[in-house]
Every structure is written in C-alpha cells, then in structure tokens.
Design a protein around this motif. Structure first.
Motif, PDB file in Angstrom:
ATOM      1  N   GLU A 289       0.833  -1.209   0.000  1.00 51.10           N
ATOM      2  CA  GLU A 289       0.000   0.000   0.000  1.00 51.10           C
ATOM      3  C   GLU A 289       0.865   1.254   0.000  1.00 51.10           C
ATOM      4  OE1 GLU A 289      -2.621  -0.233   3.328  1.00 51.10           O
ATOM      5  OE2 GLU A 289      -3.877  -1.816   2.446  1.00 51.10           O
ATOM      6  N   LYS A 290       1.914   1.258   0.830  1.00 53.99           N
ATOM      7  CA  LYS A 290       2.768   2.443   0.936  1.00 53.99           C
ATOM      8  C   LYS A 290       3.571   2.687  -0.338  1.00 53.99           C
ATOM      9  CE  LYS A 290       3.202   2.677   5.976  1.00 53.99           C
ATOM     10  NZ  LYS A 290       2.632   4.036   6.060  1.00 53.99           N
ATOM     11  N   LEU A 291       3.984   1.585  -0.993  1.00 51.48           N
ATOM     12  CA  LEU A 291       4.754   1.718  -2.231  1.00 51.48           C
ATOM     13  C   LEU A 291       3.858   1.941  -3.447  1.00 51.48           C
ATOM     14  CD1 LEU A 291       7.361  -1.159  -1.730  1.00 51.48           C
ATOM     15  CD2 LEU A 291       7.819   1.298  -1.596  1.00 51.48           C
ATOM     16  N   GLY A 292       2.575   1.569  -3.312  1.00 52.95           N
ATOM     17  CA  GLY A 292       1.667   1.639  -4.456  1.00 52.95           C
ATOM     18  C   GLY A 292       1.908   0.508  -5.438  1.00 52.95           C
ATOM     19  N   TRP A 293       2.465  -0.623  -4.920  1.00 48.68           N
ATOM     20  CA  TRP A 293       2.766  -1.773  -5.756  1.00 48.68           C
ATOM     21  C   TRP A 293       1.685  -2.834  -5.650  1.00 48.68           C
ATOM     22  CZ3 TRP A 293       8.713  -3.095  -4.968  1.00 48.68           C
ATOM     23  CH2 TRP A 293       9.481  -2.005  -5.416  1.00 48.68           C
ATOM     24  N   ARG A 294       1.701  -3.773  -6.595  1.00 46.42           N
ATOM     25  CA  ARG A 294       0.793  -4.917  -6.564  1.00 46.42           C
ATOM     26  C   ARG A 294       1.223  -5.869  -5.458  1.00 46.42           C
ATOM     27  NH1 ARG A 294      -1.844  -6.338 -11.345  1.00 46.42           N
ATOM     28  NH2 ARG A 294      -1.164  -8.493 -11.198  1.00 46.42           N
ATOM     29  N   LEU A 295       0.313  -6.744  -5.060  1.00 48.62           N
ATOM     30  CA  LEU A 295       0.589  -7.689  -3.980  1.00 48.62           C
ATOM     31  C   LEU A 295       0.306  -9.114  -4.440  1.00 48.62           C
ATOM     32  CD1 LEU A 295       1.158  -8.336  -0.940  1.00 48.62           C
ATOM     33  CD2 LEU A 295      -1.288  -7.981  -0.534  1.00 48.62           C
ATOM     34  N   LEU A 296       1.233 -10.014  -4.137  1.00 47.97           N
ATOM     35  CA  LEU A 296       1.034 -11.442  -4.394  1.00 47.97           C
ATOM     36  C   LEU A 296       1.118 -12.180  -3.062  1.00 47.97           C
ATOM     37  CD1 LEU A 296       0.947 -14.173  -5.846  1.00 47.97           C
ATOM     38  CD2 LEU A 296       3.404 -13.917  -6.321  1.00 47.97           C
ATOM     39  N   ASP A 297       0.026 -12.796  -2.662  1.00 45.23           N
ATOM     40  CA  ASP A 297       0.005 -13.652  -1.473  1.00 45.23           C
ATOM     41  C   ASP A 297       0.098 -15.090  -1.974  1.00 45.23           C
ATOM     42  OD1 ASP A 297      -0.539 -15.185   0.735  1.00 45.23           O
ATOM     43  OD2 ASP A 297      -2.366 -14.135   1.306  1.00 45.23           O
ATOM     44  N   SER A 298       1.332 -15.578  -2.130  1.00 42.46           N
ATOM     45  CA  SER A 298       1.500 -16.906  -2.725  1.00 42.46           C
ATOM     46  C   SER A 298       0.946 -18.005  -1.836  1.00 42.46           C
ATOM     47  CB  SER A 298       2.983 -17.176  -3.027  1.00 42.46           C
ATOM     48  OG  SER A 298       3.722 -17.277  -1.830  1.00 42.46           O
ATOM     49  N   GLY A 299       1.001 -17.794  -0.520  1.00 41.24           N
ATOM     50  CA  GLY A 299       0.464 -18.798   0.393  1.00 41.24           C
ATOM     51  C   GLY A 299      -1.020 -19.013   0.174  1.00 41.24           C
ATOM     52  N   ALA A 300      -1.719 -17.925  -0.181  1.00 41.01           N
ATOM     53  CA  ALA A 300      -3.154 -18.032  -0.416  1.00 41.01           C
ATOM     54  C   ALA A 300      -3.444 -18.926  -1.618  1.00 41.01           C
ATOM     55  CB  ALA A 300      -3.768 -16.648  -0.643  1.00 41.01           C
ATOM     56  N   LEU A 301      -2.528 -18.939  -2.603  1.00 42.01           N
ATOM     57  CA  LEU A 301      -2.724 -19.802  -3.774  1.00 42.01           C
ATOM     58  C   LEU A 301      -2.701 -21.272  -3.353  1.00 42.01           C
ATOM     59  CD1 LEU A 301      -0.469 -18.069  -6.468  1.00 42.01           C
ATOM     60  CD2 LEU A 301      -2.882 -17.670  -5.972  1.00 42.01           C
ATOM     61  N   TYR A 302      -1.717 -21.621  -2.535  1.00 46.40           N
ATOM     62  CA  TYR A 302      -1.607 -23.007  -2.071  1.00 46.40           C
ATOM     63  C   TYR A 302      -2.768 -23.366  -1.148  1.00 46.40           C
ATOM     64  CZ  TYR A 302       2.995 -23.443  -4.149  1.00 46.40           C
ATOM     65  OH  TYR A 302       4.025 -23.514  -5.055  1.00 46.40           O
ATOM     66  N   ARG A 303      -3.129 -22.425  -0.272  1.00 46.69           N
ATOM     67  CA  ARG A 303      -4.256 -22.670   0.625  1.00 46.69           C
ATOM     68  C   ARG A 303      -5.544 -22.836  -0.181  1.00 46.69           C
ATOM     69  NH1 ARG A 303      -3.863 -20.666   6.293  1.00 46.69           N
ATOM     70  NH2 ARG A 303      -1.653 -20.488   6.778  1.00 46.69           N
ATOM     71  N   ALA A 304      -5.662 -22.047  -1.258  1.00 49.58           N
ATOM     72  CA  ALA A 304      -6.868 -22.109  -2.087  1.00 49.58           C
ATOM     73  C   ALA A 304      -6.977 -23.466  -2.787  1.00 49.58           C
ATOM     74  CB  ALA A 304      -6.859 -20.988  -3.120  1.00 49.58           C
ATOM     75  N   VAL A 305      -5.861 -23.971  -3.280  1.00 49.33           N
ATOM     76  CA  VAL A 305      -5.880 -25.284  -3.931  1.00 49.33           C
ATOM     77  C   VAL A 305      -6.205 -26.359  -2.894  1.00 49.33           C
ATOM     78  CG1 VAL A 305      -4.500 -27.023  -5.135  1.00 49.33           C
ATOM     79  CG2 VAL A 305      -4.321 -24.619  -5.794  1.00 49.33           C
ATOM     80  N   GLY A 306      -5.604 -26.243  -1.699  1.00 51.91           N
ATOM     81  CA  GLY A 306      -5.900 -27.195  -0.638  1.00 51.91           C
ATOM     82  C   GLY A 306      -7.363 -27.158  -0.241  1.00 51.91           C
ATOM     83  N   TYR A 307      -7.913 -25.944  -0.198  1.00 50.51           N
ATOM     84  CA  TYR A 307      -9.340 -25.773   0.138  1.00 50.51           C
ATOM     85  C   TYR A 307     -10.218 -26.403  -0.940  1.00 50.51           C
ATOM     86  CZ  TYR A 307     -13.840 -23.428   0.574  1.00 50.51           C
ATOM     87  OH  TYR A 307     -15.189 -23.165   0.656  1.00 50.51           O
ATOM     88  N   ALA A 308      -9.876 -26.136  -2.202  1.00 45.64           N
ATOM     89  CA  ALA A 308     -10.659 -26.692  -3.313  1.00 45.64           C
ATOM     90  C   ALA A 308     -10.599 -28.218  -3.293  1.00 45.64           C
ATOM     91  CB  ALA A 308     -10.125 -26.156  -4.645  1.00 45.64           C
ATOM     92  N   ALA A 309      -9.420 -28.751  -2.965  1.00 44.51           N
ATOM     93  CA  ALA A 309      -9.270 -30.203  -2.901  1.00 44.51           C
ATOM     94  C   ALA A 309     -10.142 -30.784  -1.793  1.00 44.51           C
ATOM     95  CB  ALA A 309      -7.804 -30.569  -2.664  1.00 44.51           C
ATOM     96  N   GLY A 310     -10.162 -30.094  -0.653  1.00 48.60           N
ATOM     97  CA  GLY A 310     -10.995 -30.541   0.459  1.00 48.60           C
ATOM     98  C   GLY A 310     -12.469 -30.510   0.109  1.00 48.60           C
ATOM     99  N   ALA A 311     -12.867 -29.448  -0.615  1.00 45.18           N
ATOM    100  CA  ALA A 311     -14.273 -29.310  -1.002  1.00 45.18           C
ATOM    101  C   ALA A 311     -14.695 -30.433  -1.942  1.00 45.18           C
ATOM    102  CB  ALA A 311     -14.494 -27.950  -1.674  1.00 45.18           C
ATOM    103  N   GLU A 312     -13.731 -30.956  -2.712  1.00 41.02           N
ATOM    104  CA  GLU A 312     -14.022 -32.050  -3.643  1.00 41.02           C
ATOM    105  C   GLU A 312     -13.786 -33.419  -3.016  1.00 41.02           C
ATOM    106  OE1 GLU A 312     -12.251 -31.694  -7.535  1.00 41.02           O
ATOM    107  OE2 GLU A 312     -12.184 -29.513  -7.374  1.00 41.02           O
ATOM    108  N   GLY A 313     -13.299 -33.417  -1.762  1.00 40.50           N
ATOM    109  CA  GLY A 313     -13.042 -34.683  -1.084  1.00 40.50           C
ATOM    110  C   GLY A 313     -11.852 -35.437  -1.635  1.00 40.50           C
ATOM    111  N   LEU A 314     -10.868 -34.707  -2.181  1.00 39.50           N
ATOM    112  CA  LEU A 314      -9.698 -35.351  -2.777  1.00 39.50           C
ATOM    113  C   LEU A 314      -8.663 -35.712  -1.711  1.00 39.50           C
ATOM    114  CD1 LEU A 314      -9.197 -32.998  -5.874  1.00 39.50           C
ATOM    115  CD2 LEU A 314     -10.404 -35.187  -5.781  1.00 39.50           C
ATOM    116  N   ASP A 315      -7.835 -36.686  -2.021  1.00 38.68           N
ATOM    117  CA  ASP A 315      -6.763 -37.122  -1.135  1.00 38.68           C
ATOM    118  C   ASP A 315      -5.552 -36.213  -1.359  1.00 38.68           C
ATOM    119  OD1 ASP A 315      -4.692 -38.349   0.189  1.00 38.68           O
ATOM    120  OD2 ASP A 315      -4.986 -40.333  -0.699  1.00 38.68           O
ATOM    121  N   LEU A 316      -5.130 -35.493  -0.317  1.00 42.74           N
ATOM    122  CA  LEU A 316      -4.030 -34.539  -0.454  1.00 42.74           C
ATOM    123  C   LEU A 316      -2.704 -35.202  -0.817  1.00 42.74           C
ATOM    124  CD1 LEU A 316      -4.676 -32.120   2.569  1.00 42.74           C
ATOM    125  CD2 LEU A 316      -5.304 -31.794   0.174  1.00 42.74           C
ATOM    126  N   SER A 317      -2.603 -36.510  -0.604  1.00 42.92           N
ATOM    127  CA  SER A 317      -1.364 -37.203  -0.930  1.00 42.92           C
ATOM    128  C   SER A 317      -1.369 -37.775  -2.349  1.00 42.92           C
ATOM    129  CB  SER A 317      -1.107 -38.335   0.068  1.00 42.92           C
ATOM    130  OG  SER A 317      -2.117 -39.332  -0.028  1.00 42.92           O
TER     131      SER A 317
END
Length: 226
Positions: free
Chosen positions: A29-57
């Motif tokens: 915000e202070k720099l006026g730059w874009r932000l990438l929360d890479s952890g959210a990408l992995y968490r989002a995939v993990g969440y989507a996998a859970g919603a589909e009942g997939l095996d994380l392994s």
C-alpha cells in the motif's frame, strides 16, 4: 529480456505467523505496488481439494486441482484484508485456518503442484512493482528480485499472534496446540526436498519478535529505499 523483468520486486519470505501477510499488504500500500500472497494460492488449492473430497497425498489429483482451480483476489470494499475467491466462493476466512495451512504445506511438497502455480505467480509481476509474500519467493519464484526480506519470529510469539487472530474470528483454538502445529509445520517446510523454507543468500533477515507492526514496516521499506 521479458518486459516484466524490469519491474521491481520485493520478496518477503518467512515461516507461518511471522507477520508476512500483514507486513506485505501494508508495504504494498505504501509503495503503491501490486501484492502477491503466494500462500493463499496453495491454501486455495488445498481448500478446493478438500471441497471435492480429494486425497491430499494423491499427486495426480492435486496437480489437476491446481491446474483447474480458479483463484481471484478482490480488494475489500471497506479497506480490510483482500478477499480470496476460490471457484467463485469467498473462502477468505476458511483459508486462514490452521487446517488450510496444513493442507497448503502438504501439497506444496508436490513438485507438479508447485510447477502448476509458478506461471500464475510470475504473472503478478507488473508495473509499477510487486510485493511477493511467501516461502520461496526470493529463492525460487523471483530469484532476480532486487529487494529481498526474510521475516521470522519465535514459535511462541507466532503462536500467540495466530491465537489472537483466530480468537477474534470466533474460532475455538488453544495456544499449546497452535504452537505444536507451527513447530511441526516449520520442520516440514524446512526439510522438504522441493523449495525448502530458507532465506535467500541475499535476503535481509528481520526478527519480528517483540516488534510492533509499524517498526517492521519501516525496516522493510528501508530495504527497498536503500
């Protein structure tokens, strides 16, 4: 050289609970730059996998999930934390839970999942600049970034911060369990063979234990402005 290569990047890496998310958002915000929360990408995939009942392994299933999950960041109308939409569902609050964090850590050890998300992360590098928050931003995704920071804090301090966050959201958690989970995740992230959690050789290390948010932001901004 691609056009994006000239766009400045500040990478902010560190373990869970080190303050990366809050600090990255405020610095962006202070720099006026874009932000990438890479952890959210992995968490989002993990969440989507859970919603589909997939095996994380199941590496094949996780890779397909990473390739097909639609993830979108949306600025909050009230100026609060950025919302994360996963396959059209606002999953922001669910993604902050330790369950989502553990799922992210588990799938992040699968090379084909990481590769599926690399291009998505690189695409965030656009003018005027990018603040990239994660665990391997300075070592793997943006090794040429001109500015790199590695935030850390004691496991006890990080557990207290996460405990406060989750209690404020009305979630039932215990401090001792959170600290054990954080220590276990630290060990798992640091020992994995693919992109282990470690500071880039040219990163500035900042221990945030006992520091206020404004002080940490000032230290990080000093890295960019030096």
């Amino acid at each position: 050289m691609s056009p994006s290569a000239s766009v400045p990047v500040l990478t902010i890496d560190g373990p869970s609970g080190s303050g990366k998310g809050t600090i990255s958002r405020l610095v962006a915000e202070k720099l006026g730059w874009r932000l990438l929360d890479s952890g959210a990408l992995y968490r989002a995939v993990g969440y989507a996998a859970g919603a589909e009942g997939l095996d994380l392994s199941d590496a094949d299933a996780m890779t397909r999930c990473a390739q097909t999950t639609r993830i979108r960041f949306q600025a909050a109308a009230d100026g609060s934390d950025t919302r994360v939409l996963v396959n059209g569902h606002d999953a922001t609050d669910e993604l902050r839970t330790e369950t989502a964090g553990a799922a992210a850590s588990a799938i992040a050890s699968i090379p084909s999942v990481r590769q599926a998300l690399v291009d998505m992360q690189l695409a965030f590098r656009k003018a005027p600049g990018l603040v990239a928050d994660g665990r391997d931003m300075g070592t793997v995704i943006f090794p040429d970034a001109p500015h790199k920071v590695f935030l850390t804090a004691s496991a006890a301090e990080r557990a207290k911060r996460r405990y406060k966050q989750l209690k404020e959201k009305g979630l039932s958690v215990t401090l001792a369990v959170l600290q054990r989970e954080i220590e276990a995740r630290d060990a798992r992230d640091a020992s994995r063979t693919v992109a282990p959690l470690k500071p880039a050789a040219d990163a500035v290390l900042i221990d945030t234990t006992g520091m206020g948010i404004e002080d940490v932001v000032a230290k990080v901004l000093a890295v960019v402005q030096s």
